[in-house]
Design a protein around this motif. Structure first.
Motif, PDB file in Angstrom:
ATOM      1  N   SER A 164      28.362  34.028  51.495  1.00  0.00           N
ATOM      2  CA  SER A 164      29.665  33.457  51.840  1.00  0.00           C
ATOM      3  C   SER A 164      30.781  34.359  51.337  1.00  0.00           C
ATOM      4  CB  SER A 164      29.817  32.054  51.249  1.00  0.00           C
ATOM      5  OG  SER A 164      29.992  32.109  49.842  1.00  0.00           O
ATOM      6  N   GLY A 165      30.494  35.112  50.262  1.00  0.00           N
ATOM      7  CA  GLY A 165      31.477  36.030  49.708  1.00  0.00           C
ATOM      8  C   GLY A 165      30.822  37.053  48.804  1.00  0.00           C
ATOM      9  N   GLU A 166      31.572  38.095  48.466  1.00  0.00           N
ATOM     10  CA  GLU A 166      31.067  39.193  47.649  1.00  0.00           C
ATOM     11  C   GLU A 166      32.082  39.504  46.554  1.00  0.00           C
ATOM     12  OE1 GLU A 166      30.697  42.437  50.391  1.00  0.00           O
ATOM     13  OE2 GLU A 166      29.790  41.183  51.938  1.00  0.00           O
ATOM     14  N   ILE A 167      31.596  39.738  45.348  1.00  0.00           N
ATOM     15  CA  ILE A 167      32.438  40.168  44.226  1.00  0.00           C
ATOM     16  C   ILE A 167      31.990  41.567  43.832  1.00  0.00           C
ATOM     17  CG2 ILE A 167      33.026  39.759  41.805  1.00  0.00           C
ATOM     18  CD1 ILE A 167      32.692  36.758  42.344  1.00  0.00           C
ATOM     19  N   TRP A 168      32.922  42.528  43.836  1.00  0.00           N
ATOM     20  CA  TRP A 168      32.624  43.925  43.527  1.00  0.00           C
ATOM     21  C   TRP A 168      33.471  44.399  42.348  1.00  0.00           C
ATOM     22  CZ3 TRP A 168      29.471  47.265  46.675  1.00  0.00           C
ATOM     23  CH2 TRP A 168      28.969  46.684  47.844  1.00  0.00           C
ATOM     24  N   ALA A 169      32.902  45.286  41.534  1.00  0.00           N
ATOM     25  CA  ALA A 169      33.644  45.960  40.460  1.00  0.00           C
ATOM     26  C   ALA A 169      33.298  47.441  40.534  1.00  0.00           C
ATOM     27  CB  ALA A 169      33.266  45.397  39.099  1.00  0.00           C
ATOM     28  N   VAL A 170      34.314  48.288  40.481  1.00  0.00           N
ATOM     29  CA  VAL A 170      34.107  49.734  40.542  1.00  0.00           C
ATOM     30  C   VAL A 170      33.986  50.258  39.114  1.00  0.00           C
ATOM     31  CG1 VAL A 170      34.963  51.930  41.413  1.00  0.00           C
ATOM     32  CG2 VAL A 170      35.513  49.814  42.641  1.00  0.00           C
ATOM     33  N   LEU A 171      32.807  50.757  38.766  1.00  0.00           N
ATOM     34  CA  LEU A 171      32.556  51.235  37.413  1.00  0.00           C
ATOM     35  C   LEU A 171      32.859  52.724  37.258  1.00  0.00           C
ATOM     36  CD1 LEU A 171      29.171  49.403  36.693  1.00  0.00           C
ATOM     37  CD2 LEU A 171      31.525  48.548  36.496  1.00  0.00           C
ATOM     38  N   ARG A 172      32.740  53.463  38.358  1.00  0.00           N
ATOM     39  CA  ARG A 172      32.969  54.907  38.300  1.00  0.00           C
ATOM     40  C   ARG A 172      33.311  55.414  39.696  1.00  0.00           C
ATOM     41  NH1 ARG A 172      28.037  58.538  36.228  1.00  0.00           N
ATOM     42  NH2 ARG A 172      27.373  58.496  38.411  1.00  0.00           N
ATOM     43  N   GLY A 173      34.209  56.402  39.763  1.00  0.00           N
ATOM     44  CA  GLY A 173      34.464  57.076  41.017  1.00  0.00           C
ATOM     45  C   GLY A 173      35.635  56.522  41.818  1.00  0.00           C
ATOM     46  N   ARG A 212      39.218  52.644  43.236  1.00  0.00           N
ATOM     47  CA  ARG A 212      38.958  53.592  42.151  1.00  0.00           C
ATOM     48  C   ARG A 212      38.386  52.846  40.964  1.00  0.00           C
ATOM     49  NH1 ARG A 212      42.915  54.001  38.062  1.00  0.00           N
ATOM     50  NH2 ARG A 212      44.835  52.807  38.399  1.00  0.00           N
ATOM     51  N   ALA A 213      37.921  53.599  39.981  1.00  0.00           N
ATOM     52  CA  ALA A 213      37.331  53.006  38.789  1.00  0.00           C
ATOM     53  C   ALA A 213      38.286  52.003  38.155  1.00  0.00           C
ATOM     54  CB  ALA A 213      36.963  54.094  37.785  1.00  0.00           C
ATOM     55  N   GLY A 214      37.767  50.849  37.789  1.00  0.00           N
ATOM     56  CA  GLY A 214      38.574  49.797  37.182  1.00  0.00           C
ATOM     57  C   GLY A 214      39.029  48.740  38.161  1.00  0.00           C
ATOM     58  N   ASP A 215      38.929  49.023  39.465  1.00  0.00           N
ATOM     59  CA  ASP A 215      39.305  48.041  40.479  1.00  0.00           C
ATOM     60  C   ASP A 215      38.207  46.991  40.637  1.00  0.00           C
ATOM     61  OD1 ASP A 215      41.552  49.554  40.932  1.00  0.00           O
ATOM     62  OD2 ASP A 215      41.050  50.095  43.001  1.00  0.00           O
ATOM     63  N   MET A 216      38.595  45.818  41.145  1.00  0.00           N
ATOM     64  CA  MET A 216      37.656  44.762  41.513  1.00  0.00           C
ATOM     65  C   MET A 216      38.079  44.202  42.854  1.00  0.00           C
ATOM     66  SD  MET A 216      37.371  42.857  37.814  1.00  0.00           S
ATOM     67  CE  MET A 216      37.312  43.862  36.324  1.00  0.00           C
ATOM     68  N   LEU A 217      37.115  43.666  43.600  1.00  0.00           N
ATOM     69  CA  LEU A 217      37.408  43.128  44.919  1.00  0.00           C
ATOM     70  C   LEU A 217      36.639  41.840  45.155  1.00  0.00           C
ATOM     71  CD1 LEU A 217      36.814  46.526  45.348  1.00  0.00           C
ATOM     72  CD2 LEU A 217      38.157  45.938  47.357  1.00  0.00           C
ATOM     73  N   ALA A 218      37.273  40.915  45.867  1.00  0.00           N
ATOM     74  CA  ALA A 218      36.623  39.714  46.365  1.00  0.00           C
ATOM     75  C   ALA A 218      36.690  39.781  47.882  1.00  0.00           C
ATOM     76  CB  ALA A 218      37.314  38.458  45.848  1.00  0.00           C
ATOM     77  N   ALA A 253      43.253  48.233  39.277  1.00  0.00           N
ATOM     78  CA  ALA A 253      43.057  48.561  37.856  1.00  0.00           C
ATOM     79  C   ALA A 253      44.352  48.444  37.073  1.00  0.00           C
ATOM     80  CB  ALA A 253      42.465  49.961  37.724  1.00  0.00           C
ATOM     81  N   GLU A 254      45.465  48.922  37.650  1.00  0.00           N
ATOM     82  CA  GLU A 254      46.737  48.885  36.913  1.00  0.00           C
ATOM     83  C   GLU A 254      47.241  47.457  36.718  1.00  0.00           C
ATOM     84  OE1 GLU A 254      47.818  50.403  41.153  1.00  0.00           O
ATOM     85  OE2 GLU A 254      46.133  50.474  39.751  1.00  0.00           O
ATOM     86  N   ASP A 255      46.988  46.579  37.691  1.00  0.00           N
ATOM     87  CA  ASP A 255      47.390  45.183  37.548  1.00  0.00           C
ATOM     88  C   ASP A 255      46.510  44.470  36.521  1.00  0.00           C
ATOM     89  OD1 ASP A 255      49.292  45.589  39.536  1.00  0.00           O
ATOM     90  OD2 ASP A 255      47.911  45.002  41.124  1.00  0.00           O
ATOM     91  N   ILE A 256      45.233  44.775  36.536  1.00  0.00           N
ATOM     92  CA  ILE A 256      44.316  44.198  35.553  1.00  0.00           C
ATOM     93  C   ILE A 256      44.711  44.621  34.143  1.00  0.00           C
ATOM     94  CG2 ILE A 256      41.930  44.234  34.725  1.00  0.00           C
ATOM     95  CD1 ILE A 256      41.062  44.526  37.661  1.00  0.00           C
ATOM     96  N   ALA A 257      45.058  45.901  33.978  1.00  0.00           N
ATOM     97  CA  ALA A 257      45.452  46.405  32.652  1.00  0.00           C
ATOM     98  C   ALA A 257      46.668  45.646  32.118  1.00  0.00           C
ATOM     99  CB  ALA A 257      45.735  47.899  32.728  1.00  0.00           C
ATOM    100  N   ARG A 258      47.607  45.353  33.001  1.00  0.00           N
ATOM    101  CA  ARG A 258      48.804  44.615  32.573  1.00  0.00           C
ATOM    102  C   ARG A 258      48.437  43.201  32.120  1.00  0.00           C
ATOM    103  NH1 ARG A 258      51.275  44.878  37.045  1.00  0.00           N
ATOM    104  NH2 ARG A 258      50.672  42.795  37.768  1.00  0.00           N
ATOM    105  N   GLU A 259      47.554  42.546  32.857  1.00  0.00           N
ATOM    106  CA  GLU A 259      47.141  41.190  32.489  1.00  0.00           C
ATOM    107  C   GLU A 259      46.327  41.191  31.188  1.00  0.00           C
ATOM    108  OE1 GLU A 259      48.031  38.426  33.907  1.00  0.00           O
ATOM    109  OE2 GLU A 259      49.076  39.288  35.628  1.00  0.00           O
ATOM    110  N   LEU A 260      45.549  42.254  30.978  1.00  0.00           N
ATOM    111  CA  LEU A 260      44.748  42.331  29.754  1.00  0.00           C
ATOM    112  C   LEU A 260      45.620  42.435  28.514  1.00  0.00           C
ATOM    113  CD1 LEU A 260      41.748  44.630  30.770  1.00  0.00           C
ATOM    114  CD2 LEU A 260      41.702  42.176  30.297  1.00  0.00           C
TER     115      LEU A 260
END
Length: 308
Positions: A87-96, A110-116, A164-171
């Motif tokens: 029904s859906g996919e969750i992805w995290a970019v670990l490298r590249g 890019r590395a650090g991004d995530m996708l739904a 990645a940059e938005d995640i870093a701000r939230e972290l």
């Protein structure tokens, strides 16, 4: 009276048998070999599934009864094509870095991004530089019921990019957030436009970033949802799951079975030392929690309630 083929298929089960179904026990574990295989220099473009189907007794790949996790390797200049029955996919970019092409759209990652992403759509992941990704789907839940994903226009989520940059701000906010004694953990839930009111990433699955500061411990607890814990930053953190202890290792996935008591704790830094981001343990956690939220059966409780 002649019995039809349809009547011949009927079965009648005594109630005591129906209420005493035994299933194989799913034990906590760390998927170290799968991580190493994915990151090995010689590994070709493709998937490495965290498949426990032999234990679960399924004819389809599964990490838990409702979830399947994989690592994905995409070598420089190569493409990985897939169409997942989820029904859906969750992805995290670990490298590249690279691009994703699906349903007439192109997205750079890019590395650090995530996708739904909505499931069931043909996708092509192309790497500009050697890439490793991690993904979790609900393919086993659909396979168990013998159903296929909805059409794209009726999918439960639209393609959502957590940069990645938005995640870093939230972290930064998460790291400094005050913690009450009964706060389950230092965590940030990731949602999308369509799932915000559910507080989940996909309707059936939650995606959280969990941080553990030096000297901090996430209070022991349990819940009906199973959890897949991907260590992003180890620091000096370890988890105790069902009585077994696992040190966090970067990019290794830990399995917390449904109902297993568990905690996460990070050792303190040397007295007088300043705390840096490298000292703060960070993990990405996917649970099939949305199913239990919707069913009003979350089953969350602190495992040390009688000790405080």
């Amino acid at each position: 009276m002649t019995m039809s083929i349809h009547a011949e298929r009927a079965r009648y089960i005594p109630v005591e048998q129906g209420f005493n179904i035994e299933r194989p026990v799913l034990a906590p574990q760390a998927f170290v070999a799968e991580m190493r295989r994915t990151f090995a220099d010689e590994t070709p473009t493709g998937f490495v599934a965290l498949d426990l189907s032999l234990i679960l007794g399924t004819v389809y790949a599964a990490t838990t009864p409702f979830m399947l996790a994989r690592y994905a390797r995409v070598r420089t200049g190569e493409r990985l094509a897939c169409a997942l029955a989820a029904s859906g996919e969750i992805w995290a970019v670990l490298r590249g870095t690279g691009t994703l092409a699906r349903d007439g759209e192109t997205l750079r990652w890019r590395a650090g991004d995530m996708l739904a992403l909505p499931g069931g759509i043909a996708s092509t992941w192309q790497a500009d530089e050697d890439a490793v990704l991690w993904l979790v789907t609900d393919e086993p839940a659909l396979a168990f019921q013998g159903v296929r994903p909805e059409a794209a226009e009726r999918a439960p989520v639209q393609a959502t990019h957590y940069r990645a940059e938005d995640i870093a701000r939230e972290l930064r906010v998460l790291y400094d957030r005050p913690m009450a004694p009964d706060t389950p953990g230092r965590a940030l839930f990731m949602a999308s436009e369509r799932t915000e009111r559910l507080c989940t990433c996909l309707p059936a699955m939650t995606l959280t970033l969990n941080a553990v500061r030096p000297g901090e411990a996430q209070r022991p607890h349990r819940h009906n949802a199973a959890a897949l814990v991907l260590a992003l930053r180890e620091a000096r953190c370890a988890s105790t799951i069902g009585g077994a202890t696992y040190r966090w290792t970067e990019h290794v996935t830990l399995l917390t079975p449904a109902g297993a008591a568990h905690d996460h704790r990070n050792a303190p830094v040397t007295e007088g030392s300043a705390v840096t981001d490298d000292d703060i343990a960070l993990a990405l956690i996917v649970q099939d929690g949305g199913l239990y939220y919707y069913g009003r059966t979350m089953g969350f409780s602190f495992a040390d309630a009688g000790q405080r």
